[in-house]
Design a protein around this motif. Sequence first.
Motif, mmCIF file in Angstrom:
data_model
loop_
_atom_site.group_PDB
_atom_site.id
_atom_site.type_symbol
_atom_site.label_atom_id
_atom_site.label_comp_id
_atom_site.label_asym_id
_atom_site.label_seq_id
_atom_site.Cartn_x
_atom_site.Cartn_y
_atom_site.Cartn_z
ATOM 1 N N SER A 150 1.113 -0.830 -0.263
ATOM 2 C CA SER A 150 -0.054 0.176 -0.042
ATOM 3 C C SER A 150 0.748 1.057 -0.213
ATOM 4 N N VAL A 151 0.263 2.328 -0.497
ATOM 5 C CA VAL A 151 1.011 3.335 -0.618
ATOM 6 C C VAL A 151 1.211 4.432 0.661
ATOM 7 N N GLY A 154 1.929 -0.952 4.630
ATOM 8 C CA GLY A 154 1.949 -1.991 4.191
ATOM 9 C C GLY A 154 1.671 -2.788 3.689
ATOM 10 N N PRO A 155 0.675 -3.831 3.771
ATOM 11 C CA PRO A 155 0.582 -4.878 2.399
ATOM 12 C C PRO A 155 -0.325 -4.145 2.008
ATOM 13 N N ALA A 156 -0.605 -4.419 0.096
ATOM 14 C CA ALA A 156 -1.903 -3.277 -0.358
ATOM 15 C C ALA A 156 -3.115 -4.439 -0.786
ATOM 16 N N TRP A 157 -3.357 -5.588 0.417
ATOM 17 C CA TRP A 157 -4.444 -6.258 0.285
ATOM 18 C C TRP A 157 -5.038 -6.628 2.241
ATOM 19 N N PHE A 175 -4.248 1.869 -1.908
ATOM 20 C CA PHE A 175 -3.978 2.620 -0.749
ATOM 21 C C PHE A 175 -4.768 2.585 0.610
ATOM 22 N N ASP A 176 -5.459 2.968 1.062
ATOM 23 C CA ASP A 176 -6.325 2.287 2.819
ATOM 24 C C ASP A 176 -6.752 1.050 2.550
#
Length: 555
Positions: A150-151, A154-157, A175-176
């Motif tokens: 994630s921008v 942490g992970p983007a999932w 993002f969030d």
Amino acid sequence: MGDDLASAPWWRDAVIYQLYIQSFADGNADGIGDIAGLRSRIGYLASLGIDAIWITPWFRSPLRDAGYDVSDYRAIHPRYGSVGEARELIDECHAAGIRVILDIVPNHTSSDHPWFVEALRSTAGSPERARYHFRAGRDAGQSPPNDWLSVFGGPAWTRVVDADGRPAEWYLHLFDSSQPDLNWDSEDVRSEFEDVLRFWFDLGVDGFRIDVATALVKAPGLPDLGYPDGAFLADLTRADHPHRDRDEVHEIYRSWRKLADSYDPPRMFAAEAWLDDPDRLSRYVRPDELHTTLNLYYLKSAWTAESMRRAIDASIAATSCVGAPTTWALSNHDVERVVTRYGREDTRRRPGVSGPELGPVDEQLGRRRARAAALLTLALPGSAYIYQGDELGLADAHVPEHARRDPIWIRSGGRRWGRDGARVPLPWTPDGGSFGFGDDGAWLPQPPGWGTHAVSAQARDDTSFLELHRSALRLRRTHPALGGTSEVNWCEAPREDVLVFTRDPGFGCVVNFGPTAAPIPLDGRVLLSSDRETTDREVPPHGAVWLDLRPAGRA
């Protein structure tokens, strides 16, 4: 505005004021900026001399990311007002000669959006989930489907829980976690956004700034990215990036351009495209695609003669090859304010970073450089963006830890300060509970002494930031060389830390990046200076001048 509202193309040389709505003006005394407050300040915007406003998202939203998490694209959040008030605002802006650009967020919705709520209630492989990116995890479902980050940290999932309470699929959010990415392979998604654009165009909106314009299309199979050396974000310009600048995204924008061109007058688009490769950037503004891109290469360049000239040349080359205008901006709501950044020893922009880890700030130096940078920027061909408060010389405000709202601060566990310092509400008066922002208080705390930079304190003071901008914008409208798209003609500079250029007919600009005064190598009369100590012979340290090169007595 120099032309009639019905004429085109106004956007080629417009000055556009970015308006961060919750921090501009509070009209109902709840401490949050709104449409009523904005309407009360249209006179200020007109007196500044801008051509258009870009309003950050005012749509219905849970506001976990300042409105960039939209739950209803056709409604306005009640704390800002109503669609009826928006229509009145648009009409009043048009009457004042100001066009209105909104911020569209097509990469993701809020997790509160009805589509995502339906997706969570549905099963794997359902049409409802096909509007987003749901995938089974690795390691028997225990690990995310790939290595994307994630921008915001942490992970983007994030993994969802099925109706029976068991962990199940994962969904993508660049993002969030409250901002699930849409799947633009879905016809539902494509038709929905075209309908949303029509809704606002029909209300009179003149255009849209497209948030994260490069990220909509993801690579088939969502392959690993392979972050080099543990870097937080991989190089966004790498070849065949799996979620940035995919070739397939251009089909979407060609469709949007046809829609915009179907209106009379045609509507416009400006893309947020974080790309350093001029060739890749130029593809977004080909004649059948978007109209402009926000020039983020210029924005993030260091404040040196070499760096700024390189950015100017590359930016003009990238857009002129496809017949598009170049845009220029010094800051926005996602980065440090220009006074703060230019007050540091290292003046390059760093993404999502602010605070003491970047070193101390000399605000006096930052303001001198920012004044010079404003004249440089407004002297260039194409269109320019001014972020609200930059015309007042605001620096990033220190926001106490307990008051910070940015998801970057929250998701990083306080390791990254985030962007709140550039989003503190504007000061309109030298005193009062919120320095004239509203009746009392503001949603982000304003620092002591904020009123020193207030609009009313600067108005009619010829030495102020505000009056410098007003003077520059008046000259930009009236001087035949400014605005428009006439070329930048570089001239020999007296030192390597000085830039000198002319534009036809009869305009010169000299910018001194150094700590000592520099001779003006052009024969002309000073029209405007970033420093009141300027003479017709020298540019002060960290200063800039505009020159009229026409011979004396010539009309």
